[in-house]
Write a protein that holds these residues in place. Structure first.
Motif, PDB file in Angstrom:
ATOM      1  N   PRO A 101      -3.178  -7.008   5.351  1.00  0.00           N
ATOM      2  CA  PRO A 101      -2.660  -6.679   6.683  1.00  0.00           C
ATOM      3  C   PRO A 101      -2.618  -5.165   6.965  1.00  0.00           C
ATOM      4  O   PRO A 101      -2.549  -4.759   8.104  1.00  0.00           O
ATOM      5  CB  PRO A 101      -1.235  -7.244   6.657  1.00  0.00           C
ATOM      6  N   GLY A 102      -2.648  -4.356   5.929  1.00  0.00           N
ATOM      7  CA  GLY A 102      -2.427  -2.919   6.130  1.00  0.00           C
ATOM      8  C   GLY A 102      -3.716  -2.114   6.110  1.00  0.00           C
ATOM      9  O   GLY A 102      -4.745  -2.550   5.609  1.00  0.00           O
ATOM     10  N   THR A 103      -3.622  -0.921   6.655  1.00  0.00           N
ATOM     11  CA  THR A 103      -4.749   0.015   6.689  1.00  0.00           C
ATOM     12  C   THR A 103      -4.235   1.391   6.279  1.00  0.00           C
ATOM     13  O   THR A 103      -3.134   1.780   6.670  1.00  0.00           O
ATOM     14  CB  THR A 103      -5.325   0.123   8.119  1.00  0.00           C
ATOM     15  N   VAL A 104      -5.035   2.092   5.509  1.00  0.00           N
ATOM     16  CA  VAL A 104      -4.676   3.464   5.148  1.00  0.00           C
ATOM     17  C   VAL A 104      -4.865   4.348   6.392  1.00  0.00           C
ATOM     18  O   VAL A 104      -5.789   4.140   7.170  1.00  0.00           O
ATOM     19  CB  VAL A 104      -5.574   3.961   3.996  1.00  0.00           C
TER      20      VAL A 104
ATOM     21  N   GLY B 113      -9.472   8.469   4.616  1.00  0.00           N
ATOM     22  CA  GLY B 113      -8.587   7.330   4.844  1.00  0.00           C
ATOM     23  C   GLY B 113      -9.269   6.226   5.630  1.00  0.00           C
ATOM     24  O   GLY B 113     -10.497   6.132   5.672  1.00  0.00           O
ATOM     25  N   GLY B 114      -8.450   5.390   6.246  1.00  0.00           N
ATOM     26  CA  GLY B 114      -8.989   4.307   7.054  1.00  0.00           C
ATOM     27  C   GLY B 114      -9.364   3.059   6.279  1.00  0.00           C
ATOM     28  O   GLY B 114      -9.841   2.084   6.850  1.00  0.00           O
ATOM     29  N   GLU B 115      -9.123   3.065   4.952  1.00  0.00           N
ATOM     30  CA  GLU B 115      -9.534   1.909   4.155  1.00  0.00           C
ATOM     31  C   GLU B 115      -8.731   0.663   4.537  1.00  0.00           C
ATOM     32  O   GLU B 115      -7.532   0.731   4.761  1.00  0.00           O
ATOM     33  CB  GLU B 115      -9.319   2.170   2.655  1.00  0.00           C
ATOM     34  N   ARG B 116      -9.403  -0.456   4.544  1.00  0.00           N
ATOM     35  CA  ARG B 116      -8.723  -1.733   4.769  1.00  0.00           C
ATOM     36  C   ARG B 116      -8.886  -2.648   3.555  1.00  0.00           C
ATOM     37  O   ARG B 116      -8.543  -3.819   3.602  1.00  0.00           O
ATOM     38  CB  ARG B 116      -9.272  -2.412   6.026  1.00  0.00           C
TER      39      ARG B 116
ATOM     40  N   ALA C 112       0.018  -0.079   0.282  1.00  0.00           N
ATOM     41  CA  ALA C 112      -0.476   0.346   1.592  1.00  0.00           C
ATOM     42  C   ALA C 112      -1.205  -0.808   2.272  1.00  0.00           C
ATOM     43  O   ALA C 112      -0.992  -1.104   3.442  1.00  0.00           O
ATOM     44  CB  ALA C 112      -1.409   1.541   1.440  1.00  0.00           C
ATOM     45  N   LEU C 113      -2.046  -1.486   1.497  1.00  0.00           N
ATOM     46  CA  LEU C 113      -2.831  -2.577   2.080  1.00  0.00           C
ATOM     47  C   LEU C 113      -1.934  -3.761   2.417  1.00  0.00           C
ATOM     48  O   LEU C 113      -2.206  -4.516   3.340  1.00  0.00           O
ATOM     49  CB  LEU C 113      -3.947  -2.990   1.126  1.00  0.00           C
TER      50      LEU C 113
ATOM     51  N   ALA D 214       4.142   0.950   5.423  1.00  0.00           N
ATOM     52  CA  ALA D 214       3.666   2.125   6.170  1.00  0.00           C
ATOM     53  C   ALA D 214       3.854   3.430   5.403  1.00  0.00           C
ATOM     54  O   ALA D 214       3.047   4.343   5.517  1.00  0.00           O
ATOM     55  CB  ALA D 214       4.385   2.208   7.516  1.00  0.00           C
ATOM     56  N   MET D 215       4.906   3.503   4.611  1.00  0.00           N
ATOM     57  CA  MET D 215       5.185   4.757   3.951  1.00  0.00           C
ATOM     58  C   MET D 215       4.334   4.990   2.692  1.00  0.00           C
ATOM     59  O   MET D 215       4.535   5.952   1.967  1.00  0.00           O
ATOM     60  CB  MET D 215       6.672   4.852   3.613  1.00  0.00           C
ATOM     61  N   THR D 216       3.426   4.048   2.446  1.00  0.00           N
ATOM     62  CA  THR D 216       2.476   4.283   1.353  1.00  0.00           C
ATOM     63  C   THR D 216       1.048   4.371   1.896  1.00  0.00           C
ATOM     64  O   THR D 216       0.111   4.478   1.114  1.00  0.00           O
ATOM     65  CB  THR D 216       2.533   3.145   0.311  1.00  0.00           C
ATOM     66  N   GLN D 217       0.923   4.319   3.211  1.00  0.00           N
ATOM     67  CA  GLN D 217      -0.430   4.254   3.788  1.00  0.00           C
ATOM     68  C   GLN D 217      -1.035   5.631   4.010  1.00  0.00           C
ATOM     69  O   GLN D 217      -1.819   5.829   4.923  1.00  0.00           O
ATOM     70  CB  GLN D 217      -0.383   3.468   5.099  1.00  0.00           C
TER      71      GLN D 217
END
Lengths: 446, 323, 766
Positions: B11-14, B36-39, B238-239, B243-246
């Motif tokens: 669900p998360g994205t860097v 960044g931007g990795e999914r 993050a993934l 949010a605080m690890t993204q």
């Protein structure tokens, strides 16, 4: 869904016979649930339970052992994707490749040197695990000669690499009583190769460029009765190999049996050590069971072996250094004693800072069961008593004129007790972080 | 046999972060770097494309480094005495960006001053079109004394300023906020501490797309496995949507690897360590590649040869094609 | 909302907007619409207008629109008959006042009336108005005029300090103090706290600026005390400063009024201090400041607006000078400033611990031997206790340290004396539940002083002072100084005021000790009443992850009846810790819907378990070892493990190295229990959890314990007595085997038979 230890316990004999090596059936069941032991270790489990437990009990990645005169290397048995989830269990075998078209003398020289190579890393003796002998000649006799040359100069396990069963057979004959890896079976030769593996009771490497290809082959080969296999995904570029290695590991952990075997990865690329270094690092981090390099050069092999050691360290059982007095920058009798624990990272950060500063000191490393200073202190493994014990045990006082001992700042609270334990010493409290040690030594200790 | 390949759907994205600004965006850089931007986990191209490959920074110092390995000094030659020329050499060596490190002293051995810092940063900006990371010596007072004027003097450049640490981040964050820069936060190999610092920095009002985190790592043989696992865990979190690890991760394998005895010392070491110069570069390269596997978005290196090797590795990792 | 204030603010706003309109018309007539308007050296135009409306005013001709907007914000004064809420109208009027005030100052710059001329005055630290045509002063220097608006360079420099916390906030003082001495003292108090001070306004023509100049106080950037002007209108520069802070540091754009106002309320700790009589214009300007979340404190009698809302705490506070507690103007000034700080919630740091001995954590473990001792309190020969209680904010006098009774100079060397340390703390975030949490810190705080040894807590405190420490002047008051400084610096988030009384007078000690004991009892009782069902949040604890990285996915969930497995953190500790450090390792877990109260499942705990374990654990049962037990890192005090043959569990303590009936020692078991992995049948816990009514209550509770390390029986005997009563079997503890008699399952079963252990007849545990 994996069964819990208690669920497994219900299916065990519950006699606490201890023959499995564990004190109780429950303890064994818990180990089994954690996939750290095999159900076969229980001699009294019923067939019915066996069947029920089979799914849960078999390790998702088969343990493959290669054996030779002087050494065995076992790979596989992995249960996680990330080392922090539990740990990576069996260090990948690091192998050196030789080619049968090389001069026999050259082979002998390389193999002898590699075979004898041994390097000390935090008290561990790191070594290579064996050789891949590749049949570039395509000639059984030449191959047999090369295998003979390797065997004459080394007792380490080998991988025989050729897709011609006749060539492999010639090599295998030289290796009486060993368990090499035959590499390997492809869609054209798998039957003959499987026969060889069965006859020789060896492990069989299975080659394929796709997962489907690999899985089909392993199923067919397994049906012939060969159990020990190693997957050789032939995609060699890093991106493709990462994808395949990851997919194999994921599928295996989901108990997809046809891919439940360790893998072999070739980092060698015609002897370009620069590229070998990156490919080897990649293979070690991401799931290879065997890593093959072409170049034997200590400056390359040493970091590869260290990386393997690091990545396969049990995250729950940190690497420990030997409790002892370490001499940093040639300390003199007037230099201070710094004390810390035997958790490797703690040791390294302290030793590195002091070493880098050019200042000399005696570094007293106590036995804190591999815990960092704060953890060890909290667990009662780093207290005044254990520090005093180490001081006495290592006889450090005899080497000194000035008896100054410096505690890590976080354990300032120990200073009082330590003064009582070591009445002839001046106890000082150092900084909390190793990085501040040089400054502290320059300002406070001099 | 058809096989269903297990695909992770995260669900998360860097966060996507752009370092440096061109004239059009208020800076003077000829090139910007987006990370960044990795999914997905690193290089899982079969799940999602990797929008921005990891990038390589070369580290240089504002004054001739006193404690660098001779191997490095030999590799760079006399440019180490001139920040502007050194920056040019870094660009030539193939760096994507430059990390400029200040020590406590200037080239003459006097304590660094705001003027020296501003002058050096400006000279480096002049000499290269690459984005720049500027780090103070790591002592709160000195960091604040030199980074604030540097931030003021380079308004709009989108420099990365650091290090923000638990004990000293507010001033650096404030001056970055006031001047359109980014910051680098460092925490000691711990997922929760990293999160906590990120919360504190964003609490001050700095947007997440202007923060890069350095979770700290160890060198090969000296604790790399801790940094490696912390990075893997941060990236997984993050993934998973925390949010605080993204934040994209920057790590410094160059610094870590080149301060080990293996890289730093050439004499009086075991023969089994092999050739000194080659060993040092291998040490750095292996450290860097491993950390890239663990999710690094920026690796900071020191040896020009390592740049070439790590670049090749990244290029290879970025494609699913076979060699 | 006070109608009185609303009326006067609205009236003041109407008047000022009218005045601005007149001035603007005149300026347009005399100078023309194209005449540039600006404040010196700023890129933010007329900053309040820019921030609030987005208008980039560059010449006179653009100002009429601004005043039209201001006028549209005006309202008629409230009717005397009808009671309606006036807050909105008043705030609008305040905003109109700000727009008008800034317009007026901009026009005055055109006329050379700003910065305000004041012959003979010299700004400390100069100003950036170096261009002669920008300068009100004739010689182009910093002489002869007040400061006027703050330029961008200074804004940036101070802004960073405000944002990074070196400067706690700013004070806008408007008016004239009761006396020159009071004026000086107020400014000194603010300077001492590093609070930036802006001066403006007057009362009947006399301004605090005049007062300070007469007393020779240097004013200017260098002294952090900036004279804007002697009228109220110049106070607009304070809000221009605030607006630009948000634009510069908050990354906001002109026109984002709401965001800018919120930014100021949340991040800029400013307040208005109105000295002397408050006229309509001051009310109107104050209403403007309240828009920014800046409260107003007046030293005269005015109606108060105490409810909170637009500001963090009270909006308008009246603290009439004559009612301020204090012997002279100096003391009153100090209290007044203290009050301002409280109302705005400005946190003040105390940097050093002012004691004559070295202080730091390095001295925490020092032992003071009898031979080196000057005096001791507690121990065998005297009594000593410490008691921390919450006081009322307006009653506790911060920094007050009182010694009741003789100091220890009267005691023979190596002698002893009675002592009671009573600490009173007050704070807006303070709760009575935090008393014991803070009280326990006294141990660490006192121990940090070199030459002082502190052992124990409550009424078993034992303190020694070394001869060396006494020689250099460590006395009873020093204890107070330590506690004051440390409570502020470590617990500033919940503590605003600290006062300490040290009792040595034996009679007083008696009395206070009784009070303290009553409080201890009350707290014990409180803990008993504090059950899991009595609260709606539990707390997470990831404290150990920082230094025990071997269990990355473990989290403790701490409830009132289940403390952290390390034994160090109970629910109250976690709660306090969260209040002190809201981003720290203890986060509240809202319980939400109960899924199963018996086993201990809530929606909130399960959701948290998933997130906290990074997906490794799906569910966690608070009260069971058999299904989804809580995971463990490795720092547990004891391990509980199922003994299936005995239909119960055993508990082995960390101190116990002997063989257990599970066939494994503690350290082997730790490998199974730790690592952050859920292993039904094994669990690491804190030892006090054993005595909790919720101890594996889903599996049968305490009666399931068939074996436990004898060290637990010894150290927990008091608690277990209570458990035995609760379970209705006074022999219960004696029925439990330990390592002295039982080290295998067979021996255990025999023991249980012989001692009629209840687990034998309980339902099968699985």
């Amino acid at each position: 869904m994996a069964l819990s230890g208690i669920q497994i316990y219900k299916m065990l004999p519950q006699t606490n016979c201890k023959e499995c090596g564990f004190p109780t059936c429950l303890a064994f069941a818990m180990k089994l649930a954690a996939k750290q032991v095999e159900l076969d270790d229980c001699p009294y489990v019923t067939e019915e339970s066996k069947q029920q437990l089979a799914e849960s009990a078999a390790p998702p990645i088969r343990l493959i052992t290669l054996k030779a005169r002087d050494h065995e290397v076992a790979v596989g048995n992995e249960v996680v994707l990330f080392r922090h989830e539990k740990k990576f269990f069996n260090r990948p075998g690091v192998l050196i490749r030789v080619v049968d078209t090389a001069e026999e003398a050259a082979i002998t020289e390389k193999v002898a040197a590699a075979s004898a190579y041994s390097v000390d890393y935090v008290g561990l003796d790191l070594r290579l695990d064996g050789f891949v002998i590749e049949a570039a000649s395509g000639d059984p006799a030449a191959f047999a000669t090369a295998v003979g040359a390797v065997r004459a100069s080394s007792g380490l396990p080998v991988v025989l690499k050729s897709d011609d069963p006749a060539v492999i057979e010639a090599g295998l004959k030289v290796l009486e009583g060993e368990k090499p890896l035959l590499l390997g079976a492809n869609s054209g030769n798998w039957e003959a190769m499987a026969d060889l593996a069965k006859q020789g009771e060896t492990a069989l490497g299975v080659m394929g460029g796709t997962l489907e290809e690999l899985a089909e082959l392993t199923e067919k080969i397994q049906a012939t009765g060969v159990e020990d296999m190693v997957l050789y995904p032939t995609a060699s570029a890093m991106g493709a190999s990462l994808a395949m290695q990851t997919q194999i590991r994921r599928l295996a952990l989901k108990n997809f049996r046809p891919l439940g075997y360790p893998t072999i990865a070739f980092a060698g690329d015609g002897g370009n050590p620069a590229r070998e270094s990156t490919l080897a690092a990649h293979a070690i981090c991401k799931y290879a069971g065997f890593v093959v390099v072409d170049t034997f050069a200590p400056e390359l092999i040493y970091p590869i072996l260290v990386l393997r050691e690091n990545i396969y360290t049990d995250p729950q059982k940190p690497i420990q250094v030997l409790p002892a007095v370490y001499e940093i920058n040639d300390p003199k009798p007037g230099d201070p004693v710094l004390v810390t624990t035997n958790f490797s990272i703690t040791y390294f950060s302290v030793a590195n800072e002091v070493e880098g500063s050019g200042l000399s000191a005696w570094l007293l490393v106590t036995d804190a069961e591999g815990m960092s200073v704060l953890t060890a202190w909290a667990a009662g493994k780093f207290d005044a008593e254990s520090i005093a014990k180490a001081v006495k045990e290592f006889g450090i006082a005899d080497k000194l004129e000035k008896h100054v001992i410096v505690l890590p700042g976080h354990t300032a609270v120990l200073s009082g007790e330590l003064e009582e334990e070591l009445p002839d010493w001046e106890v000082k409290v150092g900084p909390r972080e190793a990085v501040d040690l040089p400054g502290y030594m320059k300002t406070v200790l001099t | 046999m058809p096989i269903e390949i297990p695909v992770d759907k995260w669900p998360g994205t860097v966060n996507t972060v752009t370092l440096g600004a061109t004239a059009a965006d208020g800076g003077t850089r000829s090139k910007v770097v987006t990370i960044g931007g990795e999914r997905s986990l690193p290089f899982m191209h079969f799940e999602n494309e990797t929008p921005h490959p990891p990038v390589i920074a070369l580290e240089m110092t504002a004054a001739r480094p006193g404690d660098w390995s001779q191997v490095l000094l030999d590799a760079w030659g006399d440019v180490v005495d001139d920040p502007a020329r050194w920056a040019g050499a870094c660009e030539e060596a193939g760096a994507d960006l430059i990390l400029l490190m200040f020590g406590l002293n200037d080239a003459d051995g006097n304590p660094v001053t705001p003027d020296f810092a501003v002058g050096t940063v400006k000279a480096v900006l002049q000499a290269t079109g690459l984005p720049l990371v500027v780090l103070g010596p790591g002592q709160a007072e000195v960091d604040n004394e030199i980074l604030v004027p540097v931030a003021d003097a380079t308004k709009g450049e989108r420099l990365v300023l650091g290090l923000c640490e638990d004990a000293n981040y507010r001033t650096i964050v404030a001056s970055a906020m006031a001047n359109g820069h980014l910051v680098l936060g460092r925490t000691p190999m711990d997922v929760n501490l990293a999160k906590q610092l990120n919360i504190l920095m964003t609490d001050m009002g700095l947007p997440l797309d202007r923060i890069v985190m350095d979770p700290t790592t160890g060198a090969l043989g000296y604790g790399i496995e801790y940094g490696y696992s912390v990075m893997e865990r941060l990236r997984l979190a993050a993934l998973q949507g925390d949010a605080m690890t993204q934040l994209p991760m920057l790590v410094n394998p160059g610094y870590e690897a080149w301060r080990t005895k293996e890289s730093k010392v050439g004499e009086g070491v075991p023969d089994t360590w092999g050739d000194w110069a080659a060993r040092g570069t291998h040490w750095e390269t292996l450290t860097a590649v491993s950390l890239i596997e663990a999710g690094a978005d920026v690796v900071v290196l020191r040896h020009p040869d390592s740049v070439t090797r790590v670049r090749e590795a990244i290029d290879e990792l970025m494609t699913l094609e076979t060699a | 909302m006070s109608r009185y204030i609303a009326t006067r603010a609205i009236r003041g706003a109407n008047a000022l907007v009218g005045e601005a309109e007149v001035m603007l018309k005149q300026a347009l007539d005399e100078h023309g619409a194209d005449t540039p308007v600006s404040f010196p050296n700023t890129a933010y135009f007329l900053p309040v207008i820019f921030g609030m409306t987005g208008r980039e005013i560059e010449n006179l001709g653009e100002l009429p629109e601004v005043l039209d907007h201001a006028r549209s914000l005006l309202h008629p004064t409230p009717s005397a008959k009808h009671w309606t809420p006036y807050l909105g109208e008043t705030l609008d009027s305040g905003m109109a006042t700000l727009l008008a005030a800034e317009t007026i100052e901009a026009i005055r710059y055109i006329y050379g009336l700003q910065p305000e001329l004041l012959p003979g005055f010299e700004l400390a630290g100069g100003t950036s108005f170096t261009s002669p045509d920008m300068n009100g002063g004739a010689d182009g220097s910093s002489n002869g005029h007040l400061n006027g608006a703050i330029d961008d360079i200074q804004l940036r420099s101070w802004g960073i300090q405000l944002v990074d916390g070196r400067m706690p906030g700013f004070a806008a003082i408007v008016g004239c103090a009761k006396s020159n001495a009071a004026a000086v003292q107020i400014v000194r108090e603010l300077q001492r706290r590093n609070i930036l001070t802006f001066l403006s306004g007057n009362v009947n023509g006399r301004s605090i600026i005049h007062q300070l100049l007469e007393e020779g106080v240097e004013l200017g950037y260098d002294t952090y005390t900036v004279p804007f002007g002697t009228d109220t209108i110049s106070a607009i520069y304070a809000l221009g400063f605030a607006t630009r802070s948000a634009l510069t540091f908050g990354g906001m754009k002109g026109g984002q009024a709401k965001e800018i106002l919120h930014y100021n309320k949340d991040r800029v700790f400013a307040f208005v201090l109105a000295l002397g009589e408050v006229d309509d214009l001051k009310y109107a300007a104050a209403a403007g400041a309240i828009n920014f979340g800046f409260p107003v404190i007046a030293d005269t009698v005015i109606p108060q607006i105490l409810p909170t809302g637009v500001t963090t705490y009270e909006h308008v506070v009246s603290l009439p000078w004559h009612e301020i507690d204090g012997g002279d103007d100096l003391e009153k000034a100090e209290r007044l400033v203290q009050k301002c700080i409280e109302v705005r919630g400005v946190k003040v740091q105390v940097a050093d611990v002012p004691v004559p001995v070295p202080y730091g954590s390095a001295f925490e473990g020092e032992v003071v031997r009898k031979a080196d001792m000057r005096v001791e309190f507690g121990g065998k020969n005297s009594r000593c206790f410490e008691y921390l209680r919450m006081g009322k904010l307006d009653e506790v006098v911060d920094g007050k340290i009182e010694v009741v009774g003789p100091d220890f100079s009267a005691v023979d060397p190596q002698g002893s004396m009675d002592m009671g340390i009573v600490v009173e703390v007050a704070g807006r975030q303070m709760e009575q539940d935090f008393e014991p949490v803070l009280e326990r810190q006294i141990h660490y705080f006192v121990n940090g002083a070199s030459g002082i040894q502190h052992i124990g807590q409550r009424d078993i405190t034992w303190i020694r002072v070394s001869e060396k420490a006494a020689e250099v002047g460590f006395d009873l008051e020093s204890f107070g100084k330590i506690l004051h400084a440390r409570l502020h610096s470590d617990f500033g988030a919940i503590v605003d005021k600290v006062a300490i009384t040290i009792y040595t007078d034996p009679e007083q000690v008696d009395q206070r000790l009784d009070e303290a004991r009553a409080a201890y009892d009350f707290r014990n009782k409180r803990l008993e009443d504090l059950t899991d069902t009595a609260v709606d949040v539990f707390y997470s604890c990831t404290l150990c992850q920082s230094f025990a990285p071997n269990a990355p996915n473990h989290v403790c969930i701490v409830s009132p009846e289940r403390l952290g497995l390390c034994g160090a953190y109970n629910w109250l500790d976690c709660k306090a810790s969260f209040n002190i450090n809201p981003t720290g390792p203890n986060q509240p877990i809202k319980l939400g819907r109960v899924s199963d109260l018996e086993t201990g499942y809530w929606e909130g705990t399960n959701d948290y378990a998933k997130v906290g374990s990074h997906g490794v654990v799906e569910e966690v049962a608070m009260y069971s070892i058999m299904e989804n037990p809580m995971t463990a890192c490795g720092c547990f005090e004891c391990i509980v493990m199922l003994i299936p043959e005995a239909n119960g569990v055993m508990v082995v303590s960390r101190e116990d190295t002997s063989m257990t009936p599970a066939g494994m020692t503690f350290s082997t078991l730790a490998g199974i229990a730790g690592g952050g992995i859920q292993t039904p049948g094994v669990m690491g816990v804190g030892k006090y959890y054993l005595a909790s009514p919720k101890f594996i209550s889903a599996d049968g509770g305490f009666k399931r314990i068939v074996w436990m390390s004898s060290v637990l029986k010894d150290t927990m005997s008091e608690e277990f007595k209570i458990v035995a009563e609760r379970e209705g079997d006074l022999e219960l503890i004696d029925r439990i085997a330990d390592e002295r008699s039982v080290s295998s399952v067979d021996e255990l079963l025999a023991w249980m038979e012989a001692h009629e252990h209840p687990a034998l007849t309980m339902d099968a545990i699985f």
